[in-house]
Design an enzyme around this catalytic site. Structure first.
Site, PDB file in Angstrom:
ATOM      1  N   SER A  41       0.807  -1.219   0.000  1.00 14.56           N
ATOM      2  CA  SER A  41       0.000   0.000   0.000  1.00 14.56           C
ATOM      3  C   SER A  41       0.841   1.270   0.000  1.00 14.56           C
ATOM      4  CB  SER A  41      -0.908  -0.013   1.235  1.00 14.56           C
ATOM      5  OG  SER A  41      -1.472   1.258   1.471  1.00 14.56           O
ATOM      6  N   GLY A  42       0.599   2.135  -0.976  1.00 13.37           N
ATOM      7  CA  GLY A  42       1.289   3.421  -1.010  1.00 13.37           C
ATOM      8  C   GLY A  42       0.974   4.269   0.204  1.00 13.37           C
ATOM      9  N   LEU A  43      -0.286   4.235   0.640  1.00  8.26           N
ATOM     10  CA  LEU A  43      -0.677   4.977   1.840  1.00  8.26           C
ATOM     11  C   LEU A  43       0.082   4.464   3.054  1.00  8.26           C
ATOM     12  CD1 LEU A  43      -2.462   6.867   3.565  1.00  8.26           C
ATOM     13  CD2 LEU A  43      -4.132   4.996   3.654  1.00  8.26           C
ATOM     14  N   ASP A  53       0.750  10.821   1.506  1.00 12.31           N
ATOM     15  CA  ASP A  53       0.569   9.922   0.368  1.00 12.31           C
ATOM     16  C   ASP A  53       0.314  10.788  -0.863  1.00 12.31           C
ATOM     17  OD1 ASP A  53       0.073   7.741  -1.272  1.00 12.31           O
ATOM     18  OD2 ASP A  53      -2.001   7.521  -0.615  1.00 12.31           O
ATOM     19  N   ASP A  80       0.973  -1.098  -5.156  1.00  7.91           N
ATOM     20  CA  ASP A  80       0.309   0.166  -5.415  1.00  7.91           C
ATOM     21  C   ASP A  80       1.359   1.136  -5.954  1.00  7.91           C
ATOM     22  OD1 ASP A  80      -1.071   2.563  -5.332  1.00  7.91           O
ATOM     23  OD2 ASP A  80      -1.310   2.592  -3.152  1.00  7.91           O
ATOM     24  N   ASP A  82       0.785   4.096  -7.568  1.00  6.69           N
ATOM     25  CA  ASP A  82       0.263   5.449  -7.795  1.00  6.69           C
ATOM     26  C   ASP A  82      -0.053   5.642  -9.284  1.00  6.69           C
ATOM     27  OD1 ASP A  82       0.452   5.888  -5.087  1.00  6.69           O
ATOM     28  OD2 ASP A  82       2.422   6.818  -5.207  1.00  6.69           O
ATOM     29  N   GLU A 109      -2.918   4.179 -11.282  1.00  9.59           N
ATOM     30  CA  GLU A 109      -4.174   4.922 -11.322  1.00  9.59           C
ATOM     31  C   GLU A 109      -4.110   6.047 -12.344  1.00  9.59           C
ATOM     32  OE1 GLU A 109      -4.180   7.861  -7.620  1.00  9.59           O
ATOM     33  OE2 GLU A 109      -3.383   5.878  -7.082  1.00  9.59           O
ATOM     34  N   LYS A 115       0.275  12.432  -7.655  1.00 14.29           N
ATOM     35  CA  LYS A 115      -1.096  12.160  -7.231  1.00 14.29           C
ATOM     36  C   LYS A 115      -1.341  12.672  -5.818  1.00 14.29           C
ATOM     37  CE  LYS A 115      -2.023   9.104  -4.576  1.00 14.29           C
ATOM     38  NZ  LYS A 115      -2.049   7.621  -4.590  1.00 14.29           N
ATOM     39  N   ASN A 117      -3.770  11.492  -2.412  1.00 17.32           N
ATOM     40  CA  ASN A 117      -4.598  10.406  -1.888  1.00 17.32           C
ATOM     41  C   ASN A 117      -6.062  10.656  -2.171  1.00 17.32           C
ATOM     42  OD1 ASN A 117      -6.302   9.162   0.496  1.00 17.32           O
ATOM     43  ND2 ASN A 117      -4.446   7.944   0.311  1.00 17.32           N
ATOM     44  N   SER A 118      -6.752   9.616  -2.579  1.00 19.00           N
ATOM     45  CA  SER A 118      -8.133   9.741  -3.054  1.00 19.00           C
ATOM     46  C   SER A 118      -9.115  10.216  -1.991  1.00 19.00           C
ATOM     47  CB  SER A 118      -8.605   8.396  -3.614  1.00 19.00           C
ATOM     48  OG  SER A 118      -7.795   7.986  -4.686  1.00 19.00           O
ATOM     49  N   ARG A 153      -6.406   1.366 -12.394  1.00 18.39           N
ATOM     50  CA  ARG A 153      -7.282   1.924 -11.353  1.00 18.39           C
ATOM     51  C   ARG A 153      -7.967   3.189 -11.868  1.00 18.39           C
ATOM     52  NH1 ARG A 153      -5.124   3.394  -5.286  1.00 18.39           N
ATOM     53  NH2 ARG A 153      -6.282   5.345  -4.973  1.00 18.39           N
ATOM     54  N   HIS A 184     -12.747   2.796  -8.028  1.00 17.21           N
ATOM     55  CA  HIS A 184     -12.571   3.380  -6.706  1.00 17.21           C
ATOM     56  C   HIS A 184     -13.692   4.377  -6.405  1.00 17.21           C
ATOM     57  CE1 HIS A 184     -10.276   3.657  -3.183  1.00 17.21           C
ATOM     58  NE2 HIS A 184      -9.437   4.612  -3.490  1.00 17.21           N
TER      59      HIS A 184
END
Length: 293
Positions: A41-43, A53, A80, A82, A109, A115, A117-118, A153, A184
């Protein structure tokens, strides 16, 4: 090979449950719990470095964390990545490095680099469809192992661009060669996800990350035909809560007697580290004296 394992899982049409991790220890715990694969996980990785992130860490820093997970486990690692750490040339190098180091797959993504974080309020700028489809084609053309998995993604719902835009992107990315489509959403119920899966007529497996809509259970996920579910950050969040509570108790109580009953034993730590296996190997190979004549 782990790439073959992941490909066989996808081909099986069974639900694949994936747990997020950030280092070798968290990945090993996820494997012991029974998950099918690990999400590097990037987060989580960025959080363990105490940075946002938002592409603050380099590709190499993220890859090094994934390598530790891969070495500590026997199940596939999905990374992940990104938005691919830049343009198509960055994606090409990324695929070479991740594949060379034994990763089973990557996920990129369709947001612009760098990027955000979403789940963070702020501008979520998407890459044009054709540009991102080019990244997918480049990734698939670059990989050497045919079983290496590339997941596309889609962030259209995150960016507020609606269902039709998400579908347009899904079909374009599938045509470009994506092995799976991650859709997502940050809504607190799964209505956007349900609308997407009911409207999508493609053949690529669907991946979801139910961070904000946690009531969607395994039976529902299976009934909707979703093939991969990623619990992307629960290990990190649970460990933060547990450490904060332990640290607070030690300061408040003035000793560690109370917390000792609620934390892992040193024996458990040694077992996870492989300490006992190390000692067994030492005994095995040190017990016979070699003499020379």
């Amino acid at each position: 090979m782990k790439t073959k394992t992941l490909r066989e899982l996808l081909d099986s049409k069974k639900l694949i449950r994936v747990m997020g991790a950030h280092n070798g220890l968290s990945a090993k715990l996820a494997e012991q719990a029974g998950f099918d694969a690990i999400w590097a996980s990037g987060l989580e990785i960025s959080a363990t470095h105490s940075v946002p992130d938002a592409n603050i860490l380099t590709m190499t820093e993220n890859l090094q964390a994934a390598i530790s997970m891969n070495q500590a486990t026997s199940i596939p690692i999905i990374c992940d990545c990104d938005s691919g750490y830049g343009n198509v040339n960055n994606v090409i190098r990324m695929v070479k490095e991740y594949e060379r180091n034994g990763m089973a797959g990557i996920c990129i993504e369709d947001k612009q680099f760098p990027k955000l974080n979403s789940f963070v309020d702020g501008p979520q700028k998407l890459t044009p469809i054709e540009e991102f489809a080019g990244k997918i084609r480049a990734a698939k053309d670059t990989q050497m192992d045919p079983n290496f998995v590339v997941i596309a993604r889609i962030e259209a719902l995150i960016a507020g661009q609606g269902l039709q835009e998400a579908l347009n992107r899904a079909y374009a990315y599938e045509e470009a060669g994506a092995d799976a489509i991650l859709i997502h959403s940050k809504q607190k119920d799964p209505h956007e996800i349900v609308a997407f899966v009911e409207s999508y007529n493609g053949s690529a497996p669907i991946v979801i990350v139910p961070t904000t809509y946690p009531t969607l259970d395994v039976d529902q996920i299976t009934n909707y035909g979703i093939q991969v579910v990623i619990y992307a950050n629960h290990g990190l969040r649970s460990s933060i809560k547990a450490m904060k509570e332990t640290f607070d108790r030690i300061l408040k109580e003035g000793n560690t007697a109370g917390v000792e009953l609620d934390i892992s034993t040193m024996q458990e730590v040694f077992e996870l580290q492989g300490m006992f296996e190390m000692r067994r190997q030492e005994d095995k190979y040190s017990s016979t004296l070699v003499t020379f004549k």
